[in-house]
Every structure is written in structure tokens, then in C-alpha cells.
Design a protein around this motif. Structure first.
Motif, short mmCIF file in Angstrom:
data_model
loop_
_atom_site.label_atom_id
_atom_site.label_comp_id
_atom_site.label_asym_id
_atom_site.label_seq_id
_atom_site.Cartn_x
_atom_site.Cartn_y
_atom_site.Cartn_z
N TYR A 1 -5.66 -6.77 10.68
CA TYR A 1 -5.57 -5.22 10.37
C TYR A 1 -4.47 -4.55 10.49
O TYR A 1 -3.44 -4.81 11.19
N ALA A 2 -4.26 -3.36 9.58
CA ALA A 2 -3.09 -2.42 9.81
C ALA A 2 -3.34 -1.11 10.39
O ALA A 2 -4.50 -0.48 10.31
N ASN A 3 -2.33 -0.73 11.20
CA ASN A 3 -2.26 0.52 12.04
C ASN A 3 -1.37 1.41 11.40
O ASN A 3 -0.21 1.27 11.30
N LEU B 1 -4.62 5.72 12.08
CA LEU B 1 -5.75 5.01 11.09
C LEU B 1 -5.35 3.65 11.14
O LEU B 1 -4.37 3.08 11.16
N ASN B 2 -6.76 3.08 11.63
CA ASN B 2 -6.65 1.35 11.44
C ASN B 2 -7.60 1.26 10.36
O ASN B 2 -8.50 1.79 10.03
N THR B 3 -7.20 0.17 9.57
CA THR B 3 -7.58 -0.37 8.17
C THR B 3 -8.84 -1.21 8.42
O THR B 3 -8.65 -1.80 9.81
N PRO B 4 -9.82 -1.46 7.69
CA PRO B 4 -10.46 -2.53 7.67
C PRO B 4 -9.87 -3.80 8.07
O PRO B 4 -8.87 -4.11 7.53
N LEU C 1 -3.57 -2.46 -0.22
CA LEU C 1 -4.60 -1.80 0.59
C LEU C 1 -4.68 -0.36 0.06
O LEU C 1 -5.50 0.66 0.59
N LEU D 1 -3.78 4.78 1.64
CA LEU D 1 -4.31 5.13 2.81
C LEU D 1 -4.11 6.66 3.23
O LEU D 1 -2.98 7.08 3.42
N VAL E 1 1.04 5.28 1.69
CA VAL E 1 0.35 6.48 2.92
C VAL E 1 0.61 7.58 2.35
O VAL E 1 1.71 8.03 1.86
N GLY F 1 0.67 -1.25 0.14
CA GLY F 1 0.07 0.10 -0.14
C GLY F 1 0.73 1.40 0.15
O GLY F 1 2.31 1.22 -0.35
#
Length: 791
Positions: A76-78, A87-90, A103, A106, A30, A28
Motif C-alpha cells: 500500500y502507498a502512504n 492518505l493510505n491507498t488500498p 494508482l 490521489l 497527487v 500516479g
């Protein structure tokens, strides 16, 4: 043998292939939610959804991208980055059918800009209660624009600043003032008055710690005032500019700039001011001696011209978002010109019997450069609250004062009073160097518990080379023996502390112990007078907080504090700017100790909050300045140790917003004190009841206009040797946002009715003195601010 070796190799290869086959990839990028720009070196952590166990983590590359390999499972990713909301992902699943998960972009939202979205809440949270401190955001106060750090303190609840610059917390001037959590040369020699050279535009917030824990140095009976300077850490470039003009003359400019690129964050603050401050005062004194009364009617007036430069720059280097090295350097230079005229009219028994008239003029040039180097390292570990902080600080301070005194005396018949006609020249050089080393470590345990450990070493050397010369008609200067010496001050303080804190349901507790070893030595070099002081002390502290519910919190706290006699308290040199009123230190002073108890309550409600507290302070060997007057009317004031003082009081601070366009703040403090100075004189034993109140109201008007009014009242108070009369004044400020809200124009009038006078009465054996002083008259300030990439 060969077969066995081959078998083992095949097994290892197969295991590796199976392992690889049972892992997948998470990728992903950021980015900034607004500009879509990549956020390099953001922190990425992958957690299991079942029990939030950390599986893997890393930081993004220069393009903001990341690529992590994790076993099959549900995660889940932080994502975290300083200056942005985390941010916490689904949830996502990695398995054989879905071994690579992208992802995408983000987006992180800036935490700074969110302040504008909830304006009422931001105003309410400008005052916060934690285990041992309250925090005030000074930017919301319109009266601060164009002023100094000293004027900021005038507007802080629980704090009062006398017209002569003396800072008090809850009625006590025994308060420790820190800048960025450390001592500063700005307040070394002059106390709170030294903050006049630090511009308000450089200050971000002020922390008021009325009952400090063992984490803080034990200095300061009433507590600690910690002034935090500005520094941003957002990606990219941002800054602010400020221009100031005022009457009486107050001209200045200030720049605050910040630029962050990847791992490096640069910051610089610069402020330049020129001001001309007029002052005035008068003194009436009677001295009684065998039926004869000597009367002194004295007036003084003058002004100080100040030219101040402050520059502070530095950088943060991010080894990661959790490991930051910061280095900063501050250079300050204050140049001053002081012109004062003292007029002394002497009488015998009544004004109908004049004796002499004496006029003494002071012409002083002063230069005061100061440099400060600070290096800090902050290391945060994976577990929240687990961190290590290390600080090194070096202060180099010098002050030179060159004063010429011209005195002319005239007898009642008009002839020259030769005894009181002369010229004196005084040169005073003061030097200071200080090294400070500090280490703090926090280790969490259980869910809410933590242990704090720390150590601190302060090494401080000061020197005062002082001489007053008589100047002959031919210009030849001859030192006055009793006013020619070198005073040396050597202070070494070592400390260690430990704190244990935890939370159990609604109870939070914190208990600490601090041990300090003090080694102080003073020396008068030319007369070889040496006065060493060594002592060891324990300083316990305890804080207990109970969450009542419904936005109610109760807090009980205790701490033991010390006030060590500092340089100005101990230096025996007498001021000669006033030839009738001399001030000096006392090398024989002992430290004073206090035990402080406090019960506090915080109530948040829909439209505001209320903080209340009851406090008790028991002090032994308290230090207070005592005035003595001889039979000729010459007065000497120097600090003395009294037996002690007990004080108790109640304080309320509330902010209330009945409507979105109307906000109010009220601070009220009522206290009683018993002062015992009977070890010096039975007359110096007294009781006093006094109070302080401040009311601020602010209106948010149409067309981006803000209007603020403030009233201050500090009631009369008895002291060991007399009393201080009431102090009262009113301030007004008006602000308008311009240039698409990137700019602000602020107009302020401080002390609207010109009523801020310091009025005191001193009595003692054989004398009565009443004085009135106004060190700063009514001030008009107009300030223009402009912001770049700031909310």
C-alpha cells in the motif's frame, strides 16, 4: 582464463535480467481534492502489507507525478503533504501478470478546512492537555479582535493581567513570557506591558506551561507563557486583512499574507496602530514622625499617544517535506508621546492645615525600534518522532526617552515655593543585543519511548545611558551628579538538558535534568562599580500521566525553577517622572528558586471537558518590591530578597456546551500563600487567602451572529507590605460573518462599567499609603476582517 571471465559476466547479466524481471512499477499523481491542482514535492512511501516494512519512497515532481520501482509483492502507498490529511491507498499487488500499477489521481484533503466540519469538537479541543502544557486557540475568542497581545492574555485561563500591565500566572507575577518559544525584545524592558505594541491579529495561539520540563529554560517560577505567531504553509496564496477603529482613539490595520509555490513558502505579517490611552490615579499617604503627621493628597492624570508598526516576514524552504529551513525577520517600531500632570497637596496633621501645592508636568517623547532575525532548521527522519531542530536568533533593540519636567510650587499663603519650582530634562538611551543558539534532538526507541537532548547558549549585552539635568532660567542644563551614569549589563547563560520518556500501557512518564551556567556582570561606568555574579544550577523535572479510561487522565509533575534578577531589577537608576514616588532596581539582588509540585486531572465528556489541578510552590529568596518613606514623605520602591514564600492552591477550568448554540467556559483558582519577609521587617510576615474567577458565555445566534459575555473577578490579596484590593470588570463582544462568510465584523466593549482599577495599600515603619490607578479606561472596538482562501 578468458572462459572464466566470460562465464562470470554472463552470470551477472542473467542475474540482472532476472532481477529486472521480478520488479514492477508504481505510478500516479497527487492532487488537491478541491482544485485538482498538482501537489509538487509530496512525500510518497511504499509499504509491505504483511508487516508495514518500508520498501521505497520519493517525492512527486513539479506536476505532482511519481514513478517508483519495487519488487513483486503486495503493498500500500502512504502520501503526505504539509497542510493536508495523509492518505493510505488500498492494497495493490505487483507480479508477473500485473507488473505496472497506476494508482491514478490521489486526492489529498486540506487538514485546515476540516476544522469547519466538526465545529463542536474544534471548540472543545481548543484547550489540550499534554505532558507539560495546555494550548489555547485565541481565534475563538471574540474579545480578542482589535486588541493587543496583552489583551489576549487577559482572556486566557490561569492568567491575569493587572491594570498596570503586570502579567500573573496563578497569582504569581514571576512568569516567563516567550514568543515562538524564544525570548523577545517586546518583553525585555517592560515585561508583559511590552505586549501592548503587538497586535492580536498576529497571534495564532497561546501555550500555558505551569510546570515546564527540562526542555524549557528554567526561568519563571509560576511557569511559561508562550505566544505563537501566525504563519501558514498551504499551497497557493492565502491571507487575511483587518481594519480597526475604537474609542478612546484606537485605529489600526493588519495584513497576514502567505504564498507557497513548490518548495518555497513566503509569509508576511504587518500591523499598524495608532491609539490614545487616557489614565488617571490618586494617592493618599500619612507619615508619622514624633507626634507630627505629614499628609499627602496626590492626583495624577494624563494620556499616552502610541504609534506602532510591526512587520514580520520570512520564508520556508522545503528540501523535502521532512527537511525545512525557515528564515524570518521582524522589525518593530513604537513611537510614543506621554503627557502627565501630578498634583501634590501637602498638609500637616489635618486637611485644615495646608502646607504646599505642587504641580509637576511630564512631557515625554519616546521611540523604540526593535529588529529580530531568526533562522531555524527542522529535520524529520523516517521514524516518527525522530527529529533535529536548530535555531539561531539575533535581537537588536534600542529605546530613547526624552522627558521634560516642569514643576511649580505654591505655599499656603499663595506665594511661590522657590524650593519646589524648577525645570528638569532627562534623556535615557537603552540598548540591547542578544545572540541565541539552540539545538534540540529527539531519538525514539521501542514503541512509545524517546530520548531528548539539547543545548542552548544565550549572550546578552545591555546598556543604559541615563542623565537628569537641572535647567536654568537661561536654558543651561547641568547634570545632577547622582543621576548621571551609564549602566552596563552583561549576561551569558549556557545550558544542556536531557529527557527520557516512555509509555507502558496506561502510564506515560518523562524525567529530565537541565544544567545551567549563569555569568552576569553589572557595571556603573562613571563610578566604576562592578558587581559580578556566577552560579551553576541543576534543574530536575518529572511528569507522570495515567490514562484512567473513560476519557479521564491524571498527571503528577515536579520541576525546579529559577528567577534571575533581570535588567530592570538590577538597574539602580531612579525614575523621576513622579517627584514623590521613586522606583529603581537593586544591584545586590540574588536569584530566587522554587520547587513546584502539581497533580492534574482531565475529564472529557460529550458536551465539554473539565481540567482540575492541585499545586504547591516553595520559594526561597523570593523577590518583592518594598516601599520605604522618609520623614518628609518621599517614597522609594525597589526590589528586595525576602526569606521565602510557600503557596498552594486548586484550579478548575471547564468548557461546557449544553446546546450547539450555547457554549460556556469557567476558570476558577483558589490559593493560600505564606510570605516571610521578616529578614527586612517583622511586619512583612503574613498569610493570604485569595481567589480568581472568570466566566465566559457565548451564544451562536441566527443570521451568522455570535454574542459573547465575560465576567472577571480577582479577589483581594495580602502582600508582604500591605494588600491589593479586588479587581473586577466585564466585557462584551458581538460578531457577524459577512461577504459570504469571507468577512467578519466584530464589535467589542472592554470593561463595560469602567471598574478595572488597581487599588493597593502599603504600610511600613512610620507610614501608610493608599493608591488607586486606572491605566486603561472602558474601550469600544469595531473590527472588520476579510479572508482570502481561508476557512
Amino acid at each position: 582464463m578468458k572462459y572464466s571471465t566470460l562465464s562470470k559476466s554472463l552470470i551477472l547479466i542473467l542475474c540482472s535480467l532476472v532481477s529486472v524481471a521480478q520488479t514492477g512499477r508504481v505510478t500516479g499523481r497527487v492532487v488537491d481534492a478541491e482544485g485538482d491542482s498538482p501537489l509538487a514535492f509530496s512525500s510518497i512511501r511504499i509499504f509491505k502489507t504483511s508487516d508495514s516494512t518500508l520498501v521505497d519512497g520519493n517525492i512527486t515532481d513539479e506536476a505532482g507525478k511519481f514513478n517508483l520501482q519495487v519488487p513483486y509483492g503486495q503493498y500500500y502507498a502512504n502520501i503526505e503533504f504539509i497542510g493536508y490529511n495523509p492518505l493510505n491507498t488500498p492494497f495493490f499487488v505487483i507480479n508477473e501478470e500485473n507488473s505496472e500499477v497506476d494508482l491514478g489521481d490521489l486526492e489529498l484533503a486540506s487538514s485546515f478546512q476540516n476544522l469547519d466540519e466538526v465545529v463542536v469538537q474544534a471548540e472543545r479541543s481548543s484547550m489540550e492537555l499534554s505532558l507539560d502544557k495546555r494550548v489555547f486557540n485565541v481565534g475563538k475568542d471574540l474579545a480578542n479582535a482589535g486588541g493587543s497581545a496583552q489583551q489576549i492574555l487577559v482572556n486566557i485561563p490561569s492568567v491575569t493581567v493587572d491594570p498596570d500591565g503586570t502579567v500573573k500566572l496563578r497569582g504569581s507575577n514571576n512568569v516567563r513570557i516567550l514568543i515562538d518559544g524564544k525570548p523577545s525584545g517586546l518583553v525585555t524592558f517592560k515585561g508583559g506591558a511590552g505586549l501592548a505594541s503587538l497586535q492580536a491579529s498576529m497571534v495564532e495561539r497561546v501555550e500555558i506551561i505551569t510546570n515546564p520540563s527540562a526542555r524549557y529554560e528554567a526561568e519563571g517560577m509560576a511557569g511559561i507563557i508562550n505566544i505563537i505567531l501566525k504563519k501558514e504553509n498551504r499551497q497557493g496564496f492565502n491571507g487575511s486583512f483587518q481594519l480597526i477603529t475604537g474609542v478612546p482613539a484606537n485605529y489600526g490595520a493588519a495584513v497576514n499574507l502567505n504564498y507557497r509555490h513548490r518548495k518555497i513558502n513566503f509569509f508576511v505579517n504587518y500591523a499598524l496602530t495608532y491609539d490614545k490611552t487616557p489614565y488617571r490615579g490618586d494617592l493618599y499617604q500619612e507619615v508619622f514622625d514624633e507626634g507630627v503627621t505629614r499628609i499627602l493628597d496626590q492626583t495624577n492624570s494624563g494620556h499616552v499617544i502610541g504609534f506602532n508598526n510591526n512587520v514580520r516576514g520570512g520564508l520556508d524552504f522545503y528540501f523535502s517535506e521532512k527537511s525545512i529551513l525557515t528564515a524570518s525577520y521582524m522589525l518593530s517600531r513604537a513611537d510614543g508621546k506621554r503627557l502627565t500632570e501630578n498634583v501634590y497637596n501637602d498638609y500637616i496633621n489635618s486637611f485644615s492645615n495646608p502646607l504646599t501645592t505642587i504641580i509637576r508636568n511630564q512631557d515625554e517623547d519616546e521611540v523604540e525600534p526593535l529588529s529580530e532575525t531568526v533562522v531555524t532548521w527542522k529535520r524529520q527522519f523516517e521514524r516518527k518522532g525522530h527529529e533535529l531542530n536548530a535555531t539561531f536568533r539575533f535581537l537588536d533593540h534600542w529605546e530613547n526617552s526624552d522627558q521634560l519636567f516642569t514643576q511649580v510650587g505654591t505655599l499656603a499663603d499663595g506665594s511661590v515655593d522657590q524650593v519646589n519650582t524648577f525645570v528638569q530634562h532627562s534623556v535615557n538611551d537603552e540598548f540591547e543585543k542578544q545572540f541565541l543558539y539552540q539545538l534540540d534532538y529527539v531519538q525514539p526507541f521501542s514503541k512509545e519511548g524517546k530520548v531528548e537532548l539539547g543545548a542552548r547558549i544565550s549572550l546578552r549585552d545591555m546598556e543604559n545611558d541615563y542623565v537628569v539635568n537641572d535647567v536654568s532660567d537661561g536654558g543651561i542644563e547641568t547634570p545632577i551628579p547622582e543621576l548621571d551614569n551609564v549602566f552596563l549589563y552583561d549576561e551569558n547563560i549556557s545550558a544542556v538538558y536531557g529527557i527520557l520518556g516512555n509509555k507502558n500501557n496506561r502510564f506515560s512518564y518523562q524525567a529530565g535534568l537541565r544544567a545551567e551556567w549563569t555569568d552576569v556582570s553589572t557595571t556603573l561606568e562613571k563610578t566604576n562599580q562592578i558587581n559580578p555574579r556566577n552560579y551553576f544550577n541543576f534543574f530536575p523535572s518529572a511528569h507522570l500521566t495515567y490514562d484512567v479510561g473513560n476519557d479521564n487522565s491524571l498527571q503528577l509533575s515536579y520541576s525546579r525553577r529559577i528567577r534571575r534578577p533581570v535588567y530592570n531589577d538590577l538597574s539602580p537608576f531612579m525614575t523621576v517622572s513622579d517627584s514623590r514616588n521613586f522606583f529603581s532596581g537593586n544591584p545586590d539582588l540574588n536569584p530566587e528558586y522554587s520547587d513546584v509540585y502539581e497533580i492534574g486531572h482531565l475529564k472529557n465528556f460529550e458536551k465539554g471537558s473539565l481540567t482540575s489541578s492541585v499545586y504547591y510552590r516553595n520559594t526561597t529568596d523570593n523577590i518583592e518590591r518594598i516601599r520605604e518613606v522618609d520623614e518628609n514623605g518621599f517614597a522609594t520602591t525597589l526590589p528586595q530578597n525576602l526569606n521565602g514564600e510557600t503557596a498552594y492552591g486548586v484550579e478548575f477550568t471547564t468548557n461546557y456546551s449544553p446546546y450547539k448554540w450555547w457554549k460556556m467556559d469557567v476558570n476558577f483558582n483558589l490559593f493560600h500563600a505564606n510570605i516571610d519577609g521578616s529578614n527586612i521587617s517583622e511586619q512583612y510576615k503574613t498569610e493570604t487567602n485569595t481567589w480568581f474567577a472568570r466566566y465566559t458565555t457565548r451564544f451562536l445566534l441566527p443570521d451568522n451572529l455570535d454574542l459573547q459575555l465575560r465576567a472577571n473577578y480577582d479577589a483581594a490579596q495580602k502582600i508582604a507590605q500591605g494588600s491589593r484590593k479586588a479587581i473586577y470588570f466585564f466585557d462584551f463582544a458581538l460578531k457577524k460573518d459577512v461577504l459570504k462568510r469571507k468577512g467578519t465584523v466584530n464589535f467589542a466593549v472592554l470593561d463595560i462599567f469602567n471598574t478595572r482599577w488597581m487599588r493597593t495599600i502599603n504600610t511600613g515603619e512610620g507610614f501608610y499609603t493608599e493608591s488607586n490607578r486606572q491605566f486603561r479606561r472602558r474601550q469600544f472596538n469595531l473590527t472588520l476582517s476579510y479572508r482570502i482562501n481561508q476557512g
